[in-house]
Motif scaffolding. Structure first.
Motif, short mmCIF file in Angstrom:
data_model
loop_
_atom_site.label_atom_id
_atom_site.label_comp_id
_atom_site.label_asym_id
_atom_site.label_seq_id
_atom_site.Cartn_x
_atom_site.Cartn_y
_atom_site.Cartn_z
N GLY A 129 10.09 -59.80 34.33
CA GLY A 129 8.38 -59.04 34.11
C GLY A 129 8.74 -57.72 34.37
O GLY A 129 9.78 -57.00 34.70
N ARG A 130 7.41 -57.10 34.31
CA ARG A 130 7.35 -55.50 34.31
C ARG A 130 6.59 -55.20 35.39
O ARG A 130 5.43 -55.60 35.66
N GLY A 131 6.97 -54.31 36.35
CA GLY A 131 6.08 -53.75 37.33
C GLY A 131 6.28 -54.79 38.56
O GLY A 131 6.67 -55.73 38.84
N VAL A 161 12.94 -59.21 30.78
CA VAL A 161 12.53 -58.51 29.80
C VAL A 161 13.50 -57.22 29.27
O VAL A 161 14.45 -57.27 29.76
N TRP A 162 13.12 -56.72 28.17
CA TRP A 162 14.18 -55.39 27.70
C TRP A 162 13.86 -54.52 29.01
O TRP A 162 12.85 -54.08 28.95
N TYR A 163 15.08 -53.97 29.71
CA TYR A 163 15.06 -52.72 30.34
C TYR A 163 16.28 -52.07 30.40
O TYR A 163 17.29 -52.80 29.68
N ASP A 164 16.46 -51.13 30.97
CA ASP A 164 17.78 -50.42 31.16
C ASP A 164 18.93 -51.07 31.63
O ASP A 164 20.17 -51.04 31.21
N VAL A 180 18.98 -64.68 23.92
CA VAL A 180 17.52 -64.09 24.59
C VAL A 180 16.41 -65.15 24.86
O VAL A 180 16.27 -66.00 23.99
N ASN A 181 15.89 -65.01 25.86
CA ASN A 181 14.79 -65.99 26.26
C ASN A 181 13.65 -65.00 25.82
O ASN A 181 13.10 -64.28 26.52
N ALA A 182 13.02 -65.57 24.65
CA ALA A 182 11.84 -64.57 23.90
C ALA A 182 10.64 -65.18 23.50
O ALA A 182 10.37 -65.27 22.48
N GLY A 183 10.13 -66.00 24.25
CA GLY A 183 8.92 -66.64 24.04
C GLY A 183 7.62 -65.90 24.54
O GLY A 183 6.54 -66.18 24.28
N ILE A 194 9.14 -62.54 29.86
CA ILE A 194 10.39 -62.52 29.24
C ILE A 194 10.31 -61.97 27.99
O ILE A 194 9.18 -61.22 27.91
N MET A 195 11.29 -61.55 27.24
CA MET A 195 11.28 -60.86 25.91
C MET A 195 10.04 -61.37 25.10
O MET A 195 9.87 -62.69 24.96
N GLY A 196 9.55 -60.42 24.32
CA GLY A 196 8.65 -60.83 23.45
C GLY A 196 9.55 -60.17 22.09
O GLY A 196 10.61 -59.64 22.32
N LYS A 197 8.70 -59.90 20.88
CA LYS A 197 9.46 -59.64 19.60
C LYS A 197 9.98 -57.99 19.61
O LYS A 197 11.22 -57.87 19.15
#
Length: 254
Positions: A129-131, A161-164, A180-183, A194-197
Motif C-alpha cells: 500500500g501507499r502511505g 504497489v509499484w515504488y522505488d 505481479v499481484n495486480a488486482g 497492491i498493483m493496479g494497471k
C-alpha cells in the motif's frame, strides 16, 4: 520453468526440477467472511472456487513460500492439509514463529543467499500500500527472486504497489519473468493495497524485455481491477505481447 495460476496469489512454480507452492489460499469458496474494505462486503471469501482439487495442488510439493501471513495468502485449510514436515520459507522471525506454532517443523527465514536444492531464493522488499497509515495496517511483506544456472531468473513481487523498492529489485536481478499481484485491491478510501494497471505498466517500463504474469485477480471481495480491463490496458499501452493475465488453472512455460 512453468508457472500455474491457481487462485488469487496462489501459484505453483516448477523451477529447476522442484515444485514450489506460493501463498496457498486453499479453502472452498465462501468459507471466510469478507474483508471489511468498503467493497463487496456482501460476498464471502474466497469469492470463487479453486480450479482443481486441493490434493492435486499440494501433490509432490517440495517447498512452500509465504510472502506474508494474511488470510488470502496462508489460510486455515493450508495449515491443515500441508504436510507438517514440508519446507516452508517465510519473511521474518515473527512469521516463522507463527508458522512453527501452526505445527510446521522446517521453517526458514528467506535471506539474500538462501539455497534450496541448488536454487537460489532471494528475499525482496515490498510495500503493501501507499502511505504510513495504510502500511501500519497491512504490515511487512516480501517477494522472492528465483535463480538457477539452467533457468530464467524469476521475480515474484508479492503484495506490493509499484515504488522505488521494486525498481531496485528489477535493477539488481534483471528478471526475465515477473509475477505481479495486480488486482488493485483497495482498502476503503485509503487507496490501493497492491498493483493496479498503472503499476504494472511501470514494471514493464522498468523491465521492457521481461514477461509479466498478473495474478491476485478477481478472487477476494476487495478487488477493483478485472482481467479484462488489464488486458485492454496492455493493448492500449502497447505491451500486451509481454503481459500474461491467466485464468485460474492456466499454465505458462518459459
Amino acid at each position: 520453468m512453468y508457472i500455474q495460476q491457481i487462485r488469487n496469489a496462489t501459484i505453483i512454480v516448477h523451477y529447476a526440477g522442484k515444485k514450489f507452492l506460493v501463498d496457498p489460499l486453499l479453502s472452498d469458496k465462501g468459507l471466510y467472511p469478507p474483508f471489511l474494505a468498503g467493497i463487496r462486503e456482501d460476498m464471502r471469501n474466497p469469492i470463487i472456487d479453486l480450479p482443481m482439487s486441493v490434493h492435486d495442488i499440494i501433490k509432490d510439493v517440495d517447498a512452500v513460500i509465504l510472502t506474508h501471513l494474511h488470510l488470502d495468502h496462508y489460510d486455515d485449510i493450508a495449515k491443515e492439509v500441508l504436510p507438517k514436515g514440508i519446507k516452508v520459507y517465510v519473511q521474518n522471525e515473527q512469521d516463522a514463529k507463527q508458522v512453527k506454532n501452526d505445527g510446521f517443523q522446517q521453517v526458514e527465514i528467506l535471506a539474500e543467499d538462501t539455497l534450496f536444492e541448488g536454487i537460489q531464493l532471494i528475499k525482496t522488499q515490498g510495500e503493501h500500500g501507499r502511505g504510513e497509515d495504510l502500511l501500519k495496517i497491512t504490515g511487512q511483506v516480501c517477494g522472492v527472486v528465483f535463480k538457477h544456472a539452467n533457468e530464467k531468473t524469476l521475480y515474484i513481487t508479492g503484495d506490493t504497489v509499484w515504488y522505488d523498492g521494486v525498481q531496485k529489485e528489477i535493477d539488481s536481478y534483471n528478471p526475465e519473468i515477473i509475477v505481479v499481484n495486480a488486482g488493485d485491491n483497495s482498502w476503503h478510501d485509503m487507496g490501493s493495497l497492491i498493483m493496479g494497471k498503472e503499476d504494472v505498466y511501470e514494471v514493464h517500463k522498468a523491465a521492457p524485455n521481461a514477461k509479466i504474469i498478473s495474478v491476485h485477480m478477481e478472487a477476494v471481495n476487495h478487488w477493483t481491477l478485472s482481467r479484462k480491463e488489464l488486458k485492454r490496458f496492455g493493448e492500449e499501452k502497447g505491451f500486451s505481447s509481454s503481459l500474461f493475465v491467466p485464468e485460474d488453472g492456466e499454465t505458462y512455460t518459459f
